[in-house]
Structure formats: structure tokens, C-alpha cells
Design a protein around this motif. Structure first.
Motif, PDB file in Angstrom:
ATOM      1  N   UNK A 282      -9.748  93.724 -96.505  1.00 52.37           N
ATOM      2  CA  UNK A 282      -8.462  93.080 -96.222  1.00 52.37           C
ATOM      3  C   UNK A 282      -7.558  93.999 -95.403  1.00 52.37           C
ATOM      4  N   UNK A 283      -7.578  95.294 -95.725  1.00 57.71           N
ATOM      5  CA  UNK A 283      -6.794  96.255 -94.944  1.00 57.71           C
ATOM      6  C   UNK A 283      -7.255  96.244 -93.489  1.00 57.71           C
ATOM      7  N   UNK A 284      -8.551  96.303 -93.282  1.00 56.47           N
ATOM      8  CA  UNK A 284      -9.087  96.312 -91.919  1.00 56.47           C
ATOM      9  C   UNK A 284      -8.725  95.028 -91.180  1.00 56.47           C
ATOM     10  N   UNK A 285      -8.762  93.915 -91.877  1.00 51.13           N
ATOM     11  CA  UNK A 285      -8.417  92.633 -91.262  1.00 51.13           C
ATOM     12  C   UNK A 285      -6.975  92.636 -90.770  1.00 51.13           C
ATOM     13  N   UNK A 286      -6.068  93.083 -91.623  1.00 53.34           N
ATOM     14  CA  UNK A 286      -4.664  93.107 -91.225  1.00 53.34           C
ATOM     15  C   UNK A 286      -4.415  94.188 -90.178  1.00 53.34           C
ATOM     16  N   UNK A 287      -5.163  95.282 -90.251  1.00 51.87           N
ATOM     17  CA  UNK A 287      -5.048  96.301 -89.218  1.00 51.87           C
ATOM     18  C   UNK A 287      -5.409  95.750 -87.851  1.00 51.87           C
ATOM     19  N   UNK A 288      -6.478  94.992 -87.780  1.00 55.95           N
ATOM     20  CA  UNK A 288      -6.874  94.380 -86.499  1.00 55.95           C
ATOM     21  C   UNK A 288      -5.815  93.405 -86.004  1.00 55.95           C
ATOM     22  N   UNK A 289      -5.087  92.791 -86.931  1.00 54.80           N
ATOM     23  CA  UNK A 289      -4.035  91.840 -86.550  1.00 54.80           C
ATOM     24  C   UNK A 289      -2.741  92.522 -86.125  1.00 54.80           C
ATOM     25  N   UNK A 290      -2.639  93.854 -86.337  1.00 50.80           N
ATOM     26  CA  UNK A 290      -1.448  94.588 -85.924  1.00 50.80           C
ATOM     27  C   UNK A 290      -0.383  94.742 -86.981  1.00 50.80           C
ATOM     28  N   UNK A 291      -0.714  94.463 -88.232  1.00 45.81           N
ATOM     29  CA  UNK A 291       0.251  94.554 -89.328  1.00 45.81           C
ATOM     30  C   UNK A 291       0.485  96.012 -89.711  1.00 45.81           C
ATOM     31  N   UNK A 292       1.702  96.322 -90.187  1.00 47.35           N
ATOM     32  CA  UNK A 292       2.030  97.641 -90.704  1.00 47.35           C
ATOM     33  C   UNK A 292       2.382  97.567 -92.175  1.00 47.35           C
TER      34      UNK A 292
END
Length: 459
Positions: A282-292
Motif C-alpha cells: 500500500x505504501x508503494x502504491x501511494x508512493x507511485x501516486x505521489x502521496x506524502x
């Protein structure tokens, strides 16, 4: 060989420092020239000094970019160390304090914001967001902006919200929630009145529905749509407690991260608070989306329910910054302390070689700036950056023997405090004391407000 040109005159020259310009550039014996609220030039001991209207002798001290706070609840300093709430879980803590916060008025919010900003400045913070999600009365965000402007502080005000009361299956009482249309109308008004997207802005606005267990799915979707239309950022608490996993499964039929994606928040304008219990996927998914995401080390330890693995989350692609969180869960708003505690937590979790002082400083500067979408102008001191910096002071007794690495010494010894804090080139802390002429008066008003609120709650 032609001589090195002398830099143009500047407004303020800070010299004689171990200057941290950015993660990749440090200048022992360095100087930094400030002009018109910006960094005009930096140099080393062999470079000619520019003429300056004002000079600050750093006296061999460490100078860094101003630290940036990505998560706070400033009004909560009115309930600092509030005894009925100090030993509970997250949900126990909130349940104890919501009735106190329901009594807040506009003056309470203004004085608490003023005190919070002064405290942050003394701990080396030059930019802060604030997550103001309790709105029992109108005008709270306006009051916060007044306090920030009075002090000359760089501020990201968030129009927080809660829509789901106890009666609707949430945690807060009905007295502190609002309906969807009221929230969205006030959010649009706040953006129109206070959001400045221009370079060098002193005030920006973001949208910040509180949490999955206190707002409706509709307000999350509407906030995402307003963000898309106006360009303002989005902020919320997420994956903070195992109880939240259970709540989301029961109410939304999914995990918190899946819910965030469903409501349109998985994008580069979003930063999250805490984010302790996602899976690595889930962290990697949001990281790819540009979330902080904002780690709040002291709050996490005080409540005792876990903390994110900050450097691991960064390895997985997530932008990570630091925050101090609010009083009654932290009770001290020092970004130096949060940076130190991030260092200690990282090493405790992953071993002594896993995290260094420069890693923690990078979280508190460039990482936090990226969470706020502001990494082009703050979080570093390259020429052209906003002139936000700190000259640090640690007592000579505490520093005795720390000779080999001033950045490691800054976090390993201590406590450190801001000797001078400059925001947009203005000195807001001088010789360790805040430049805030109304502070004594505001502290008196703050004490009266805290006494009133706490006495009313305790009966």
C-alpha cells in the motif's frame, strides 16, 4: 586569473557558520546573503563577503534551512497535559477532549495559534501547516491567519472538518460537526480569502477532512473535487490505529488505503498524517501516486501505538516529512525535538547504521517541503530559495567534545534551540528570544482561555 567577483550588496548577511545549504552541500565557515526575502548568494571563507545592511555573526554555530512542520493542531495547546486524557488510547484521548474543544471561540483560536507559532519559531520551525478540524463556531481559520500574519510566519492553514458525530457512528459529539454544504461553502471562502499560490507566499490553504471515522465519504469526494478545481492540497489522518482498520472494514468494506483511493485522494496533492499501519504494498502504491505523509515521532511515542518506518517508506517511494502533532498527545511543539526523535526511532527500529542526523534533517526540511508541495522554495538554502533559516545554539557544556561533525552533534547533543530564526529574511527569534511584542499579553489571554475551557469540562 581574474579575481572572484564581490557579490552584490544584500539586506542581511549571516556569516561565520557551518552552513547546511542542502543535503548535498555544506560549507564550513560559510556565509549566506539575503535580499528581498530570498537567498541571494552563499559562499565560503575564501569568498569575498558582500556589503550588507545588517550582519549576523553566527559565531561558528550551525546554520540550516528552517525546519518545516507538516502536521499540528495548534488550538490543542489550550489543553496541554490535560489530566483526564493523558493515559488513554487514541480513541479514549479524543473522546475525553472533544467536549472541551466544543467550547472554543474565535479568540481562543487566535491566541492558541499565536502561542503555537512562537513556540515553533523557538524550536527552529519557519513554515507550518495546521490541521484545524473543530469548528463549533465560524471564523476560526480567519483567526489563525491573523495570528500568522501578525508574527510574519509562513503558514499553511487547513480547513479541516468533521461531519460524522456519535449519533452517526463517529467519535465526535454533535456540537463539533458540521453539515456538508456549510463545510464546502466555508472552504471555498477560505481559499478565496487566504490562499496565495504565488511564489514566496506567506499564506496558503489546504482542505483537511479529519479522518475516516469522523467524516462522510461525500465530504472526502467533494474535497478532492475542489482540490482538482483550485489546486489546493489535501490532508487527513490515515492508518493511525488498528481500530481504524476495523472501522473502515465495517463502515466502508475496505482498508483505509483502499478507501483513500476510492474517494479520489491518491494523488500528488495529498499528504497524510501518521500513516503507521499500511502494508508495504500500500505504501508503494501511494508512493507511485505521489502521496506524502507526516511522521509525528513524539506523539506516536506519547500515545504508544506505533510509528511509521520513515526511511523504509521513503525507499518504497513515499514522500515523508515530519510533524509535531497537537498538545495533549505531544505537549511540546519543537521541531528540533521531532527531528531528534525521528533519528532515534529510526535507529531503534532498524539499527545504528540505518539513520543519521542528516537523514533526519532531510526529513524535516526537504521531505516536509515536498509534503506541502513547496520543495522548490523552502527546505533548502540554494540561491533563489525563500530566506527561511535557523542559527542554532546548544549550550557549550552540552557541546563539549563534539568536534568532528556539527550536524551529528546538533542532534546527538542538546537540547538545541534557535538562536536566530529568520522567515522571509525577517528575524523572528533573536538571541534565543522571540521577537513578538504582544507575547506577554497573549500568554495572559491564553491562560484565561485554558482555565475557562478546562474548568467547564471538569465541572
Amino acid at each position: 586569473m581574474s579575481p572572484t567577483p564581490v557579490p552584490a550588496p544584500c539586506d542581511t548577511l549571516v556569516h561565520g557558520a557551518h552552513l547546511v545549504v542542502d543535503r548535498d552541500l555544506e560549507i564550513p565557515g560559510g556565509w549566506i546573503a539575503l535580499r528581498d526575502g530570498r537567498v541571494a548568494a552563499v559562499g565560503g571563507p575564501a569568498d569575498p563577503l558582500p556589503a550588507a545592511a545588517a550582519r549576523i555573526d553566527a559565531g561558528g554555530r550551525l546554520v540550516t534551512p528552517g525546519l518545516i512542520n507538516t502536521h499540528h493542531h495548534m488550538y490543542q495547546n489550550l489543553t496541554r497535559a490535560y489530566a483526564p486524557a493523558i493515559n488513554g488510547s487514541l480513541f479514549d484521548w479524543l473522546t475525553a477532549l472533544y467536549p472541551v474543544w466544543a467550547q472554543l471561540d474565535v479568540d481562543d483560536v487566535e491566541v492558541s495559534t499565536y502561542v503555537a507559532i512562537v513556540e515553533l519559531l523557538m524550536g527552529g520551525c519557519t513554515t507550518s501547516s495546521d490541521h484545524l478540524y473543530v469548528h463549533p463556531r465560524p471564523g476560526f481559520l480567519d483567526a489563525q491567519v491573523r495570528a500568522a500574519r501578525t508574527l510574519g510566519f509562513r503558514f499553511v492553514a487547513t480547513r479541516g472538518s468533521m461531519t460524522r458525530s456519535v449519533e452517526d457512528g463517529g467519535l465526535p459529539p454533535a456540537s463539533v460537526v458540521q453539515d456538508h454544504d456549510t463545510i464546502m461553502a466555508d472552504a471555498e471562502a477560505a481559499i478565496a480569502a487566504h490562499h496565495d499560490p504565488a511564489p514566496g507566499a506567506m499564506t496558503r490553504v489546504a482542505l483537511a477532512p479529519c479522518s475516516p471515522f469522523s467524516v462522510s465519504e461525500r465530504i472526502m469526494v467533494s474535497s478532492a473535487e475542489l482540490s482538482e478545481r483550485t489546486g489546493v492540497r489535501l490532508h487527513t489522518h490515515l492508518a493511525e490505529d488498528h481500530d481504524e482498520d476495523d472501522y473502515c472494514a465495517e463502515v466502508y468494506g475496505c482498508r483505509p488505503v483502499e478507501y483513500l483511493e476510492r474517494v479520489g485522494w491518491a494523488g500528488e496533492r495529498t499528504w497524510l498524517a501518521h500513516f503507521i499501519y499500511p502494508s508495504e504494498e500500500e505504501v508503494a502504491r501511494l508512493g507511485r501516486a505521489g502521496v506524502g505523509a507526516a511522521q509525528c515521532p513524539s506523539s506516536n511515542m506519547m500515545i504508544g501505538h506505533g510509528t511509521m518506518d520513515a526511511l523504509r517508506w521513503r525507499e518504497l517511494g513515499l514522500t515523508v516529512g515530519l510533524g509535531c502533532d497537537g498538545s495533549a498527545s505531544t505537549d511540546s511543539a519543537s521541531m528540533w525535538m521531532e527531528t531528534r526523535n525521528a533519528l532515534l526511532l529510526g535507529r531503534l527500529r532498524n539499527g545504528p547504521a540505518s539513520m543519521r542526523a542528516r537523514d533526519a534533517l532531510d526529513l524535516a526540511t526537504r521531505g516536509s517541503a515536498a509534503c506541502l508541495g513547496w520543495e522548490d522554495e523552502i527546505g533548502h538554502l540554494r540561491p533563489g530559495a525563500c530566506a527561511d533559516l535557523v542559527v542554532w545554539e546548544t549550550h557549550p557544556v552540552a557541546l563539549a567534545g563534539a568536534l568532528t561533525d556539527p550536524v551529528e552533534g546538533w542532534l546527538r547533543t542538546g537540547p538545541a534551540r534557535a538562536w536566530h530564526t529568520l522567515v522571509a529574511g525577517r528575524v523572528l527569534v533573536r538571541d534565543g528570544e522571540p521577537v513578538a511584542p504582544a507575547l506577554a499579553e497573549v500568554l495572559t489571554a491564553h491562560r484565561r482561555a485554558a482555565e475557562r475551557l478546562q474548568a467547564a469540562a471538569l465541572g
